[in-house]
Motif scaffolding. Structure first.
Motif, PDB file in Angstrom:
ATOM      1  N   LYS A  33     -40.732 -66.145  34.965  1.00  0.00           N
ATOM      2  CA  LYS A  33     -41.008 -66.629  33.609  1.00  0.00           C
ATOM      3  C   LYS A  33     -40.478 -65.622  32.601  1.00  0.00           C
ATOM      4  CE  LYS A  33     -44.876 -68.564  30.953  1.00  0.00           C
ATOM      5  NZ  LYS A  33     -44.369 -69.945  30.924  1.00  0.00           N
ATOM      6  N   GLU A  39     -42.591 -68.185  26.906  1.00  0.00           N
ATOM      7  CA  GLU A  39     -43.546 -69.294  26.972  1.00  0.00           C
ATOM      8  C   GLU A  39     -42.908 -70.558  27.536  1.00  0.00           C
ATOM      9  OE1 GLU A  39     -46.848 -70.391  23.811  1.00  0.00           O
ATOM     10  OE2 GLU A  39     -44.904 -71.191  23.192  1.00  0.00           O
ATOM     11  N   ALA A  40     -41.627 -70.770  27.251  1.00  0.00           N
ATOM     12  CA  ALA A  40     -40.988 -72.029  27.657  1.00  0.00           C
ATOM     13  C   ALA A  40     -39.779 -71.848  28.573  1.00  0.00           C
ATOM     14  CB  ALA A  40     -40.552 -72.808  26.415  1.00  0.00           C
ATOM     15  N   THR A  83     -37.846 -70.239  31.904  1.00  0.00           N
ATOM     16  CA  THR A  83     -38.009 -69.644  33.229  1.00  0.00           C
ATOM     17  C   THR A  83     -36.637 -69.474  33.876  1.00  0.00           C
ATOM     18  OG1 THR A  83     -40.219 -70.547  33.593  1.00  0.00           O
ATOM     19  CG2 THR A  83     -38.941 -70.017  35.555  1.00  0.00           C
ATOM     20  N   LYS A 143     -35.106 -73.861  29.658  1.00  0.00           N
ATOM     21  CA  LYS A 143     -36.205 -74.131  28.739  1.00  0.00           C
ATOM     22  C   LYS A 143     -36.878 -75.447  29.129  1.00  0.00           C
ATOM     23  CE  LYS A 143     -37.368 -75.050  23.903  1.00  0.00           C
ATOM     24  NZ  LYS A 143     -36.831 -75.357  22.559  1.00  0.00           N
ATOM     25  N   ARG A 144     -38.186 -75.419  29.241  1.00  0.00           N
ATOM     26  CA  ARG A 144     -38.941 -76.643  29.505  1.00  0.00           C
ATOM     27  C   ARG A 144     -38.964 -77.480  28.231  1.00  0.00           C
ATOM     28  NH1 ARG A 144     -43.460 -74.526  30.185  1.00  0.00           N
ATOM     29  NH2 ARG A 144     -44.317 -75.053  28.145  1.00  0.00           N
ATOM     30  N   GLU A 145     -38.347 -78.644  28.291  1.00  0.00           N
ATOM     31  CA  GLU A 145     -38.287 -79.533  27.138  1.00  0.00           C
ATOM     32  C   GLU A 145     -39.430 -80.526  27.236  1.00  0.00           C
ATOM     33  OE1 GLU A 145     -36.394 -79.065  24.705  1.00  0.00           O
ATOM     34  OE2 GLU A 145     -34.699 -77.870  25.437  1.00  0.00           O
ATOM     35  N   ASP A 146     -40.401 -80.387  26.339  1.00  0.00           N
ATOM     36  CA  ASP A 146     -41.578 -81.252  26.402  1.00  0.00           C
ATOM     37  C   ASP A 146     -41.249 -82.699  26.084  1.00  0.00           C
ATOM     38  OD1 ASP A 146     -43.308 -79.190  27.097  1.00  0.00           O
ATOM     39  OD2 ASP A 146     -43.529 -78.574  25.011  1.00  0.00           O
ATOM     40  N   SER A 165     -35.654 -80.415  33.326  1.00  0.00           N
ATOM     41  CA  SER A 165     -36.262 -79.123  33.005  1.00  0.00           C
ATOM     42  C   SER A 165     -37.720 -79.082  33.443  1.00  0.00           C
ATOM     43  CB  SER A 165     -36.141 -78.817  31.507  1.00  0.00           C
ATOM     44  OG  SER A 165     -36.959 -79.672  30.729  1.00  0.00           O
ATOM     45  N   ASN A 166     -38.414 -80.206  33.304  1.00  0.00           N
ATOM     46  CA  ASN A 166     -39.810 -80.246  33.725  1.00  0.00           C
ATOM     47  C   ASN A 166     -39.952 -80.238  35.239  1.00  0.00           C
ATOM     48  OD1 ASN A 166     -42.110 -80.762  31.496  1.00  0.00           O
ATOM     49  ND2 ASN A 166     -40.141 -81.484  30.736  1.00  0.00           N
ATOM     50  N   HIS A 226     -39.427 -76.602  36.301  1.00  0.00           N
ATOM     51  CA  HIS A 226     -40.568 -75.748  35.953  1.00  0.00           C
ATOM     52  C   HIS A 226     -41.801 -76.057  36.795  1.00  0.00           C
ATOM     53  CE1 HIS A 226     -39.632 -73.376  32.212  1.00  0.00           C
ATOM     54  NE2 HIS A 226     -38.539 -74.090  32.333  1.00  0.00           N
ATOM     55  N   THR A 260     -42.086 -66.911  22.421  1.00  0.00           N
ATOM     56  CA  THR A 260     -40.976 -67.809  22.723  1.00  0.00           C
ATOM     57  C   THR A 260     -39.655 -67.061  22.877  1.00  0.00           C
ATOM     58  OG1 THR A 260     -40.631 -68.211  20.357  1.00  0.00           O
ATOM     59  CG2 THR A 260     -42.072 -69.740  21.537  1.00  0.00           C
TER      60      THR A 260
END
Length: 426
Positions: free
Chosen positions: A165, A168-169, A171, A232-235, A252-253, A256, A326
């Motif tokens: 990691k 925060e977003a 990894t 980057k984890r894209e919400d 991305s999710n 992660h 971030t």
């Protein structure tokens, strides 16, 4: 596939005459094209980006590319940057010549449907010839790229050997080849700092399950025996009007939340037309790296390469994030700066969290603003300095404009455009 006959002078005249038509109807043509070709060829769902289809991003990009092509049909040298960008992305997705046959058929079909009676035989014949002129150009360039991979062809299995990691977003994933022969041939893992790989994952949530590929920049220096991507984890992504948030960034999710050390993913050989190459400038020419958000990933590869050269090249690292949570790679960059006195850093924080202190956690409050950076850090007094920029599209355009206003020539400014879905300005 043998090359097709070149365009005749009259066909060139016809294509140039259709430029206003493409300006007016290009988006409608390409939107209908994508819907038609994917419905008729479901296997192409794995080639085309589902999110970009939903947002209309891909149709807009193709319409822009067709317009640029028609406008420069009698001087294709003006399209060299676009050709470089497109062919590298195609090679990263393992696009094959046979797929150009499918695309050409459906593109011309939908052009005729949209234009109706205006699509005369003369116009359609000219566009058929023009399409294959462009396709031949792309196919030839892509063959050169495939031939340059030292035998790494197509998708290969790589194992995740480390997952770290970075913020925060964001990894980082460290990837090593499963194929022992590929692992032993270090040159097959070679790439230019700034380039990317494609990662192919099965997305269960889409249409009962679809393979999807995304490009991720390599974030470490070459020659490590592994490839590192920092994702980057894209919400969610923005879809439709009025703008609202929907659909998470699927790949991305998955990376992660579901992929762990020991898991295997499919990737392609590194490609990309944005890179730093030692020798393109004099040994003491400064390098300035300017990024916002996750745009720092490809620049990390360049930074680690330049610092690792051990030649004492002056380097500036200018990065903007929302806050410390971030900001990826802060510790890694800090360690490099502590070891290398010629590495200067400037950190912007647009919304520092409570408890963060200016001068300790960040240097400047606000978004990246080059007017807030010492001109000595920007090396404005050195006409050999190179500037590498990556971040959101408008951010890159704003930085480019500011650098030019400060006297930096355009040929010394390099921007990473693969993530914008568009083509370079021509």
């Amino acid at each position: 596939m043998p090359p097709h006959a070149p365009l005749t002078p009259s066909q060139i005249t016809t294509i140039k005459a259709t430029v206003p038509v493409l300006a007016a109807h290009g988006k409608e043509i390409t939107t209908r094209f994508y819907a038609d070709v994917i419905t008729s060829n479901p296997a192409l769902k794995s080639v085309f980006n589902n999110t970009h289809q939903a947002t209309g991003h891909q149709a807009t990009a193709l319409a822009g590319a067709l317009y640029a092509y028609a406008a420069h049909i009698d001087d294709l040298s003006a399209l060299t940057p676009a050709v470089e960008l497109i062919t590298h992305k195609h090679a990263s997705l393992v696009i094959q010549p046979a797929q150009y046959e499918v695309v050409g058929t459906y593109l011309l079909k939908n052009m005729k449907l949209v234009l109706g009676d205006a699509a005369t035989d003369e116009i359609m014949d000219a566009w058929g010839a023009a399409y294959w002129q462009l396709a031949d150009l792309l196919i030839a360039k892509e063959k050169e790229l495939y031939d340059s991979t030292n035998g790494w062809d197509g998708w290969r299995d790589f194992k995740i050997t480390r997952k770290e990691k970075e913020s925060e977003a964001i990894t980082s994933f460290y990837l090593e080849p499963v194929d022992e022969a590929l692992k032993r041939r270090a040159e097959r893992l070679a790439y230019k700092p700034g380039q990317y790989i494609s990662v192919n994952l099965f997305v269960e949530e889409l249409d009962g399950g679809v393979w999807q590929a995304r490009q991720y920049s390599l974030s470490d220096a070459p020659g490590k025996g592994y490839l590192r991507i920092s994702v980057k984890r894209e919400d969610a992504v923005e879809i439709g009007e009025p703008r609202h948030m929907a659909e998470p960034g699927y790949l991305s999710n998955i990376l992660h939340a579901r992929k762990e050390v020991g898991d295997v993913v499919n990737i392609t050989h590194p490609f990309g037309d944005f890179w730093y190459e030692e020798g393109e400038v004099s040994a003491d020419a400064p390098v300035v790296l300017i990024s916002a958000g996750v745009g720092l990933t490809c620049l990390m590869s360049i930074l680690k390469t330049v610092v690792g050269e051990g030649k004492g090249r002056p380097v500036a690292w200018i990065h903007g994030s929302r806050d410390e949570k971030t900001r990826a790679f802060r510790r890694e960059v800090g360690k490099m700066a502590a070891r290398d006195e010629k590495l200067r850093t400037v950190f912007f924080s647009s919304s520092p969290a409570d408890g963060e202190e200016q001068g300790r956690d960040y240097d400047v409050k606000g978004r990246v603003d080059l007017d807030q950076v010492d001109k000595k850090v920007l090396f404005m007094d050195n006409d050999q300095a190179l500037y590498f920029v990556c971040g959101p599209t408008q951010f890159m355009l704003d930085v480019e404009s500011k650098l030019k206003s400060l006297g930096v020539s355009g040929n010394r400014i390099k921007m990473e455009l693969f993530g914008t879905g568009g083509v370079p300005k021509v």
